[in-house]
Design a protein around this motif. Structure first.
Motif, PDB file in Angstrom:
ATOM      1  N   VAL A 486       2.367 -11.328   5.374  1.00  0.00           N
ATOM      2  CA  VAL A 486       2.790 -10.970   4.018  1.00  0.00           C
ATOM      3  C   VAL A 486       3.045  -9.468   3.911  1.00  0.00           C
ATOM      4  N   LEU A 487       2.140  -8.643   4.501  1.00  0.00           N
ATOM      5  CA  LEU A 487       2.326  -7.189   4.447  1.00  0.00           C
ATOM      6  C   LEU A 487       3.631  -6.777   5.098  1.00  0.00           C
ATOM      7  N   ARG A 492       9.013  -4.543   4.091  1.00  0.00           N
ATOM      8  CA  ARG A 492      10.478  -4.613   4.133  1.00  0.00           C
ATOM      9  C   ARG A 492      11.080  -4.525   2.728  1.00  0.00           C
ATOM     10  N   ALA A 493      10.269  -5.013   1.750  1.00  0.00           N
ATOM     11  CA  ALA A 493      10.765  -4.991   0.362  1.00  0.00           C
ATOM     12  C   ALA A 493      10.282  -3.755  -0.393  1.00  0.00           C
ATOM     13  N   GLU A 494       9.931  -2.693   0.314  1.00  0.00           N
ATOM     14  CA  GLU A 494       9.388  -1.491  -0.314  1.00  0.00           C
ATOM     15  C   GLU A 494      10.416  -0.900  -1.297  1.00  0.00           C
ATOM     16  N   ALA A 501       1.590  -5.632  -5.292  1.00  0.00           N
ATOM     17  CA  ALA A 501       1.257  -6.801  -4.464  1.00  0.00           C
ATOM     18  C   ALA A 501       0.871  -6.362  -3.062  1.00  0.00           C
ATOM     19  N   ARG A 502       1.605  -5.329  -2.529  1.00  0.00           N
ATOM     20  CA  ARG A 502       1.271  -4.858  -1.181  1.00  0.00           C
ATOM     21  C   ARG A 502      -0.139  -4.266  -1.154  1.00  0.00           C
ATOM     22  N   ALA A 503      -0.495  -3.503  -2.181  1.00  0.00           N
ATOM     23  CA  ALA A 503      -1.853  -2.930  -2.231  1.00  0.00           C
ATOM     24  C   ALA A 503      -2.903  -4.024  -2.309  1.00  0.00           C
ATOM     25  N   ASP A 504      -2.601  -5.091  -3.080  1.00  0.00           N
ATOM     26  CA  ASP A 504      -3.568  -6.208  -3.173  1.00  0.00           C
ATOM     27  C   ASP A 504      -3.760  -6.884  -1.824  1.00  0.00           C
ATOM     28  N   VAL A 505      -2.664  -7.122  -1.108  1.00  0.00           N
ATOM     29  CA  VAL A 505      -2.770  -7.775   0.201  1.00  0.00           C
ATOM     30  C   VAL A 505      -3.526  -6.886   1.178  1.00  0.00           C
ATOM     31  N   GLU A 506      -3.293  -5.546   1.079  1.00  0.00           N
ATOM     32  CA  GLU A 506      -4.041  -4.636   1.950  1.00  0.00           C
ATOM     33  C   GLU A 506      -5.536  -4.723   1.676  1.00  0.00           C
TER      34      GLU A 506
END
Length: 840
Positions: A486-487, A492-494, A501-506
């Motif tokens: 997912v990260l 790629r969608a930065e 969402a990226r911070a949550d997955v991290e």
């Protein structure tokens, strides 16, 4: 005349007693014979039942029944049953396998037999029945067998003669075996064909079932006893011919009567002589005896030789009594010396007052009291005050006999509490009743016992913790890799609104990594962690870790080391050694909030037999000792006993996991080492780790390796029973440039291998799977495709690796949970070209 009358009365009384004794002896012999016969019959029944049970559970039987023409059973004598046959019958009554040969296979001999109808539901024994093959009366044993029925039919005719032949006894002994109700004969030692299988309900033998004296089936009066065959209730009767049993008594009576008459005449003649020649000298001897002197022989000079001999024996007796008195005095002195010099504490007390009457030197030395102090004390003064009630119960006999030895608590003069076992018995001391007590100090033995119990408890906790960690590793492997997938997509969608969402997955990934560290600690405690041991020096490990500890400990703690010279190398995982030192240092820091001193020491130690005996868990040999000591708060005994348990902590909630010492215990035990904790409140704690020394050379540091992890379309077969883990491995490998085949288990993987025409470069299999283990699958694949490489994965594979478990020790193994990079590195390692063996 009075003598004659008394003698005749004695003779007739003896006749009655002789008859009664003969009858009693005959019944005892019959009883013994009946019990022996019942035991032999019972052994035969047990043999047949266990044989049928063994056939019913034998995995080879279904294969034999698949080829009935070659199926042959063997019959052998079973206890009291010499003749019979084994059969395996189909539900329709036909015989599939037999010990009688081809003749018994014709038709369906068991069809219609009453006992055969219910034989397929449960094991049974019936008797008597008519053998459908031989036509003889028989006992039938049956047991279900995979839809068929296994049977044993034993011929009852030879059972009685066989018992008579096997069991020695009087010639007139006869046996009868009946059903539990006593109405039908199952065996008879004489004329068996006439009675076996027939009813005897109308015979005098049955009607007088409760009498010991009754006619047998042939009409002969016998003395009968019986016994019951255990488990099946058959009655076994053994009888002796009454006339034969009592004949000897009559002959004895005749001989005794003749002897009495002759003796009477002799006695009458002797009485006259005694009156004239013996009575007077005996009167003189009586006077000498009353005076107690050794002059008895002198006063009977000229008397008959018997009287003179009596006088001599009296003189000898007097001399013997005087010598005995002297020996008793010497023995008392010897016993006193043994009591005083006995190595164990001993004392004598008065049961009425509990006052101590005497003690030996060992008691004085062990407890520290003087003899005078002991003699002024009671038994209650030698135990802690709170234990006095239970000691009073012990002395009053209210404690069960099995618990009276102890151990009990005792107290010395300096207040030291010890654990003791006691043995006591009644004695006579100075003319009064006393109680002798022998005391054994078992304090050290009890300490070692408690230490052993703690080791066993930690072993059980380790098994539980290892199983939990293994299951979590599978889950964490899925979470880590899917979070990575997912990260990657979110990166790629930065810039498209997915930053939150990226911070949550991290955060999910970080939590999973922390959970992974937790499971590694659990596996280390359980000794199921996959380790990578090397030959290292503990001095190097201490020096390397010391640089990390300085900022961790803080300025308020003084760190010092005392490293041994020429330290022996050890075989250990460097990362685990670093983990041990960091865990111990952090624990020491937390125990010294106000500051203190932390000392790390290393030394070589030769462990001998005496050292190992006092410390369960360590064997004699060469060890390297690591000792970490702090000057902190210390622990009490209750905390020390639980210190190595996982999740046990004395820290406030949220400030510790309780896995620090548990992890250390697992690491050291897995390395065949020994760990010991010593602590006192207010003085600090010392943890000693002993690791076996090795004779191998120190390992050299590996060079850094940067390489391309991409595959080149190699075909990898992934076998994993967990669907999510299998899918993660597939995606990672396909992203890395490999072709992937997958199967959920060993049988499916073998089917895929057989059906595929193209190559399979690598088998990646889980170690532990249902139905087929990983090393079993690898062996099958190697037989089909010798060129296929093998790589294993597992959450706790270390105990399953090694030649004893079927998996070579040098295999490529990846530990769950794994990341994408770790998996690709291991796969590349497994596919790397093999280095030829230098030995050729």
């Amino acid at each position: 005349m009075l003598f004659a009358a008394a003698a005749l009365a004695g003779v007739f009384y003896a006749r009655q007693e002789s008859d009664q004794n003969a009858r009693t002896q005959a019944l005892e012999e019959a009883g013994f014979a009946a019990r022996s016969a019942a035991r032999v019959v019972g052994e035969g029944v047990s043999i047949l039942q266990s044989t049928l049970s063994g056939v019913a559970t034998d995995p080879a039987i279904p294969r034999l029944l698949a080829h009935p023409a070659s199926c042959v059973l063997n019959w052998g004598p079973a206890g009291a049953f010499p003749l019979g046959h084994f059969d395996i019958a189909r539900p329709d009554g036909a015989i599939a396998c037999t010990s009688l040969g081809a003749l018994a296979r014709r038709g369906r001999p068991y069809a219609g037999q009453p006992w055969f109808v219910s034989a397929g539901s449960a094991p049974q024994l019936r008797a008597p029945v008519r053998d459908p093959i031989t036509g003889q009366p028989a006992a039938v044993f049956t047991a279900p067998l995979h839809g068929d029925i296994t049977t044993a039919l034993v011929d009852l005719d030879p059972v009685g003669p066989n018992l008579l032949m096997q069991l020695a006894g009087p010639k007139d002994l006869r046996y009868i075996v009946t059903t539990p109700d006593g109405k039908v004969v199952l065996a008879r030692s004489t004329q068996p064909t006439q009675f076996v299988g027939t009813s005897i309900a109308q015979t005098a033998f049955f009607r007088n079932a409760h009498a010991t004296e009754r006619p047998d089936l042939g009409g002969t009066t016998r003395l009968f006893a019986h016994a019951v065959v255990p488990g099946i209730g058959w009655r076994v009767y053994a009888g002796l011919d009454q006339s034969v049993a009592l004949a000897a008594s009559g002959r004895l009576f005749d001989r005794e009567l003749i002897l009495i008459v002759v003796a009477l005449l002799v006695v009458l003649a002797a009485a006259a002589i005694v009156q004239r020649r013996i009575a007077r000298p005996i009167a003189r001897l009586s006077g000498a005896v009353s005076r107690g002197g050794q002059d008895a022989r002198a006063v009977v000079t000229g008397a008959p030789a018997e009287v003179v001999e009596l006088a001599e024996r009296f003189d000898t007796l007097v001399s013997s009594l005087r010598a005995t008195e002297q020996d008793a005095t010497a023995a008392a002195e010897t016993y006193r010396e043994l009591f005083d010099n006995h190595p164990q504490p001993m004392l004598i007390y008065d049961p009425a007052t509990l006052g101590i009457s005497e003690v030996n030197e060992a008691a004085i030395a062990h407890y520290g009291y003087t003899r005078e102090e002991f003699l002024a004390m009671t038994i209650k003064d030698l135990v802690p005050e709170e234990d006095v009630p239970i000691v009073l119960d012990l002395l009053a006999g209210r404690i069960p006999p099995a618990e009276r030895a102890g151990p009990w608590r005792g107290v010395k003069r300096d207040g030291t509490v010890i654990e003791v076992e006691v043995a006591s018995h009644e004695v006579e001391f100075r003319g009064q009743a006393g109680q002798l007590v022998v005391i054994t100090d078992v304090s050290e033995r009890q300490r070692l016992s408690r230490q052993l119990e703690q080791v066993q408890r930690l072993e059980s906790l380790g098994q539980l913790a290892g199983g939990v960690a293994h299951d979590f590793n599978n889950l964490l492997g899925v979470i880590l890799n899917y979070a990575a997938f997912v990260l990657e997509e979110l990166h790629r969608a930065e810039g498209t609104g997915w930053d939150t969402a990226r911070a949550d997955v991290e955060q999910i990934e970080q939590a999973a990594r922390r959970a992974t560290d937790l499971t590694h600690r659990l596996l280390a405690f359980a000794r199921r962690e996959v380790i990578h041991p090397e030959v290292i020096s503990l001095n190097d490990a201490v020096e390397n870790t010391r640089r990390l500890l300085r900022p961790t400990l803080g300025e308020h703690i003084e760190l010092s080391t005392a490293l041994g010279d020429e330290l022996w190398p050890v075989m250990a995982d460097p990362g685990q050694m670093e983990q041990i030192l960091i865990n111990l240092a952090v624990n020491a820091r937390d125990a010294m909030p106000g500051g203190g001193r932390l000392m790390i020491e290393t030394a070589n130690v030769d462990v001998d037999e005496s050292y190992a005996t006092a410390r369960p868990g360590i064997d004699p040999g060469r060890y390297v000792r690591l000792r970490v000591t702090d000057t902190g708060e210390g622990m009490d005994s209750a905390t020390m006993e639980r210190a190595f348990e996982p999740f046990f902590t004395t820290k406030p909630k949220g400030e510790g996991t309780g896995l620090g010492l548990a992890t250390i215990y697992g690491i050291v035990t897995q390395a065949d080492g020994y760990v010991r904790l010593y602590s006192e409140r207010g003085l600090g704690t010392s943890v000693t780790v002993m690791l076996p020394a090795t004779t191998e050379e120190l390992a050299t540091a590996p060079a850094d390796d940067e390489r391309d992890l991409s595959g080149h379309a190699e075909v990898v077969l992934v076998v994993e029973d967990e669907d999510a883990i299998r899918e993660v491995a597939r995606r990672v490998l396909e992203r890395g440039g490999y072709q992937v085949l997958s199967a959920p288990g060993g049988p499916q993987a073998l089917e895929l291998v057989r059906e595929r025409d193209g190559p399979i470069d690598l088998l990646l299999t889980d170690v532990i799977m249902p139905r087929m283990m990983g090393h079993e699958l690898a062996a099958e694949v190697a037989a089909l495709r010798p060129s296929t490489r093998v790589m294993y994965m597992s959450g706790y594979a270390q105990p399953l690796i090694g030649p004893d478990q079927g998996v070579p020790s040098d295999v490529v193994l990846i530990e769950k949970p794994f990341t994408e990079q770790t998996l690709l590195v291991k796969v590349q390692e497994a596919l790397a070209p093999r280095v030829p063996d230098a030995s050729g």
